[in-house]
Design a protein around this motif. Structure first.
Motif, PDB file in Angstrom:
ATOM      1  N   SER A   1       0.841  -1.208   0.000  1.00  0.00           N
ATOM      2  CA  SER A   1       0.000   0.000   0.000  1.00  0.00           C
ATOM      3  C   SER A   1       0.874   1.255   0.000  1.00  0.00           C
ATOM      4  O   SER A   1       0.551   2.249  -0.652  1.00  0.00           O
ATOM      5  CB  SER A   1      -0.923   0.005   1.221  1.00  0.00           C
ATOM      6  OG  SER A   1      -0.153  -0.119   2.395  1.00  0.00           O
TER       7      SER A   1
ATOM      8  N   LYS B   1     -13.883  -4.947  -4.716  1.00  0.00           N
ATOM      9  CA  LYS B   1     -12.636  -5.632  -4.327  1.00  0.00           C
ATOM     10  C   LYS B   1     -12.652  -5.930  -2.832  1.00  0.00           C
ATOM     11  O   LYS B   1     -12.180  -6.973  -2.389  1.00  0.00           O
ATOM     12  CB  LYS B   1     -11.431  -4.749  -4.660  1.00  0.00           C
ATOM     13  CG  LYS B   1     -11.030  -4.812  -6.115  1.00  0.00           C
ATOM     14  CD  LYS B   1      -9.787  -3.988  -6.349  1.00  0.00           C
ATOM     15  CE  LYS B   1      -8.616  -4.864  -6.645  1.00  0.00           C
ATOM     16  NZ  LYS B   1      -8.196  -4.862  -8.024  1.00  0.00           N
ATOM     17  N   THR B   2     -13.194  -4.998  -2.044  1.00  0.00           N
ATOM     18  CA  THR B   2     -13.294  -5.224  -0.598  1.00  0.00           C
ATOM     19  C   THR B   2     -14.147  -6.453  -0.346  1.00  0.00           C
ATOM     20  O   THR B   2     -13.863  -7.276   0.528  1.00  0.00           O
ATOM     21  CB  THR B   2     -13.966  -4.004   0.080  1.00  0.00           C
ATOM     22  OG1 THR B   2     -13.300  -2.850  -0.352  1.00  0.00           O
ATOM     23  CG2 THR B   2     -13.940  -4.103   1.580  1.00  0.00           C
TER      24      THR B   2
ATOM     25  N   ASP C   1     -13.374  -0.417  -5.925  1.00  0.00           N
ATOM     26  CA  ASP C   1     -12.705  -0.749  -4.661  1.00  0.00           C
ATOM     27  C   ASP C   1     -13.684  -1.429  -3.704  1.00  0.00           C
ATOM     28  O   ASP C   1     -13.310  -2.299  -2.935  1.00  0.00           O
ATOM     29  CB  ASP C   1     -12.103   0.510  -4.023  1.00  0.00           C
ATOM     30  CG  ASP C   1     -10.899   0.989  -4.830  1.00  0.00           C
ATOM     31  OD1 ASP C   1     -10.364   0.188  -5.624  1.00  0.00           O
ATOM     32  OD2 ASP C   1     -10.519   2.165  -4.689  1.00  0.00           O
ATOM     33  N   ARG C   2     -14.949  -1.042  -3.788  1.00  0.00           N
ATOM     34  CA  ARG C   2     -15.965  -1.658  -2.924  1.00  0.00           C
ATOM     35  C   ARG C   2     -16.146  -3.138  -3.311  1.00  0.00           C
ATOM     36  O   ARG C   2     -16.258  -4.018  -2.467  1.00  0.00           O
ATOM     37  CB  ARG C   2     -17.283  -0.897  -3.104  1.00  0.00           C
ATOM     38  CG  ARG C   2     -18.009  -0.754  -1.803  1.00  0.00           C
ATOM     39  CD  ARG C   2     -19.155   0.217  -1.873  1.00  0.00           C
ATOM     40  NE  ARG C   2     -20.194  -0.254  -0.995  1.00  0.00           N
ATOM     41  CZ  ARG C   2     -21.453  -0.368  -1.329  1.00  0.00           C
ATOM     42  NH1 ARG C   2     -21.859  -0.048  -2.538  1.00  0.00           N
ATOM     43  NH2 ARG C   2     -22.325  -0.808  -0.453  1.00  0.00           N
TER      44      ARG C   2
ATOM     45  N   PRO D   1     -13.391   3.783 -10.213  1.00  0.00           N
ATOM     46  CA  PRO D   1     -12.559   3.172  -9.179  1.00  0.00           C
ATOM     47  C   PRO D   1     -13.172   3.115  -7.770  1.00  0.00           C
ATOM     48  O   PRO D   1     -13.039   2.081  -7.111  1.00  0.00           O
ATOM     49  CB  PRO D   1     -11.271   3.993  -9.223  1.00  0.00           C
ATOM     50  CG  PRO D   1     -11.175   4.390 -10.664  1.00  0.00           C
ATOM     51  CD  PRO D   1     -12.598   4.631 -11.110  1.00  0.00           C
TER      52      PRO D   1
END
Ligand SMILES: Cc1cc2nc3c(=O)[nH]c(=O)nc-3n(C[C@H](O)[C@H](O)[C@H](O)COP(=O)(O)OP(=O)(O)OC[C@H]3O[C@@H](n4cnc5c(N)ncnc54)[C@H](O)[C@@H]3O)c2cc1C
Length: 492
Positions: A91, A345-346, A342-343, A338
């Protein structure tokens, strides 16, 4: 070790080890001094990055813990490359290079992994379907050997001659030997040493799980962040429909998509049920998107591209194809930006996290339990066959499980969730049996998590006792007292 340091006796495998002492190295000098101290005391040395590994590779079995998490310097970008110390987190590296429009492509989904741990395990993850494993993105590495000598390995500079090699250390001494004669399976693979005839010797140190030396620095290749990143999660009434959809996505003959997928991920019905429960019961997962009420499987597809106009039709072509696989384009989740991506991917990353929490809960009544998580990949032709085998065996053994993961690479994680020691033993026997089946099919017993200490018996299934013996001999050339990461890959 103080009580405050007790957390460093374990990693995400939830196995707990023991150690005399921990050293938090700040630079190469500290690493050398720690290795000297270990030699003087005849201690083994266990390296640690961020301890997100799930094969107990960073769990000590006595001696000294060499923790690299404070060696986290990140250099400046030049020619789309960056030099980093081993404790820099994925990260942190991506946050550093993002303002320059760049990213480091390997993505083990756990962004708190350190780059040293990722190189040591040749970590992969969802995006390796397109971008390949960590190995592909390592330009050079510095490695300190058990005796304190260093190797500087640059891609394209030091080669094996057939199966023989001679590596010059930075002080000019030469380490000579033979590479083990191991047949690498032609699938995603991170089990034991990577060897090839005439290989680039940098590759020998990627995926060695800290058994040959300490990675003290690495130079990474970076890529421009794709200007378009989109994703879709589709829900299927049958698992067969989901698997046919996977073939549609990756088979060029059947599917002329304007943009190729970069990740194809799978969730079985049990994984979806577990996530549904977590959404209701566990505050950390309240924010997850709400799942459709009933479905037998889900597939997550991610697409990267440089041209928005070219990509939009891809998502639409994929969504339009869903009805032919029994799924509805009304219930699928789109991520066109994006933040939404990302949600999604979470949601994918939540699956192993929920499993780990569940096992922690069960350990309160049965402390010796751990999750039994497989990490095996098979050749394309065997994808449906191996999944059917997993389901059939689990049902026959009466074991609770979830299956999820990197179906694009025919690589799923079967997580067996034992409630009792007897269930754990049954699960372990199954895991061993599957390792034999997978290797007979031409697959790998570990596609990305590495062997660590938990899967030592499986590496022997892959390569036989003679193969393990050859690996042991290779290790002794670099680490004559077998001091480094003792217990990883094989017993002494
Ligand atoms: C929820 C979850 C999901 C995950 N998903 C994935 C996934 O999709 N794909 C994947 O590949 N992995 C995955 N992982 C596993 C893990 O994130 C990776 O294996 C990662 O590479 C470990 O990095 P780390 O810094 O935590 O290493 P650690 O756990 O600290 O160490 C891992 C190994 O590397 C060795 N090591 C660490 N640093 C060095 C060094 N500097 N020199 C030499 N050896 C060293 C250690 O001794 C150990 O053997 C997941 C983990 C979790 C918890």
């Amino acid at each position: 070790m103080t009580a405050d340091e007790a957390g460093y006796l374990r990693d995400e495998s939830r196995r707990t080890g023991r150690a005399e002492r921990i050293v938090f190295a700040a630079d190469e000098g500290d690493v050398r001094r720690a290795l000297d101290e270990a030699r003087l005391n005849d201690w083994p040395v266990t390296m640690q990055g961020a301890r997100t590994g799930i094969s107990a590779g960073a769990v000590p079995e006595g001696g000294l813990i060499l923790n690299l998490s404070r060696m986290k310097h990140i250099g400046s970008v030049a020619d789309r490359r960056i030099t980093v110390q081993p404790g820099a987190l994925l990260s942190e590296i991506n946050a550093e290079v993002a303002p320059q429009g760049l990213f480091f492509p390997p993505d083990p989904t756990e962004t708190s992994a350190s780059i040293g741990g990722m190189i040591a395990c040749n970590a992969s993850g969802a995006l390796s379907y397109h971008y390949g494993p960590t190995r592909r993105w390592i330009r050079s590495a510095r490695v300190m050997l058990a005796g304190g000598e260093t190797l500087t390995l640059r891609r394209g500079e030091q080669w094996a001659q057939g199966n023989r090699f001679a590596l010059k250390t930075d002080s000019g001494s030469v380490i000579e030997g033979a590479l083990p004669a191991l047949k690498m399976p032609l699938v995603k693979h991170a089990a034991g040493y990577y060897v090839q005839s005439d290989m680039d010797l940098l590759d020998l140190f990627i995926g060695m799980e800290g058994t040959l030396g300490v990675i003290t620095e690495a130079e990474l290749d970076l890529l421009p962040i794709p200007s378009v990143r989109q994703a879709l999660t589709a829900f299927f009434p049958t698992e067969a429909g989901a698997l046919a959809f996977v073939r549609f996505l990756r088979d060029d003959g059947e599917c002329a998509l304007p943009m190729a997928p970069v990740a194809i991920e799978f969730f079985d019905a049990d994984a979806l049920d577990l996530l549904r429960r977590a959404q209701k019961e566990t505050p950390a997962f309240f924010h997850l998107p709400t799942l459709p009420a009933s479905c037998a499987a889900a597939i997550y597809v991610e697409l990267h591209g440089g041209d928005a106009a070219a990509l939009d039709p891809t998502v639409l072509v994929i969504a339009g194809a869903l009805p032919s696989f029994g799924a509805s384009d009304n219930t699928c989740w789109f991520a066109e930006q994006p933040p939404v991506l990302d949600r999604l991917k979470t949601f994918r990353h939540a699956t192993p996290e929920v499993v780990n929490l569940l096992i922690d809960e069960r350990r309160k009544t049965c402390p010796d339990l751990t999750k039994l998580g497989t990490d095996m990949a098979v050749p394309d032709a065997a994808m449906e066959r191996i999944l059917a085998r997993y389901h059939g065996d689990l049902a026959a053994a009466g074991l609770e499980s979830v299956i999820f993961g990197h179906i694009g690479d025919n690589h799923v994680h079967v997580n067996i969730l034992p409630r009792t020691q007897a269930e754990y033993d049954r699960g372990k026997a199954l895991y061993r049996e599957w390792a034999g089946i997978v290797t007979a099919l031409g697959g790998s017993v570990s596609a990305e998590h590495g062997i660590g200490k938990i899967k030592v018996a499986l590496l022997e299934v892959q390569y036989g006792a003679a193969g393990i013996d050859e690996m042991r001999k290779l290790k002794r050339l670099f680490d004559p007292d077998a001091r480094l990461n003792r217990g990883n890959l094989f017993t002494r």
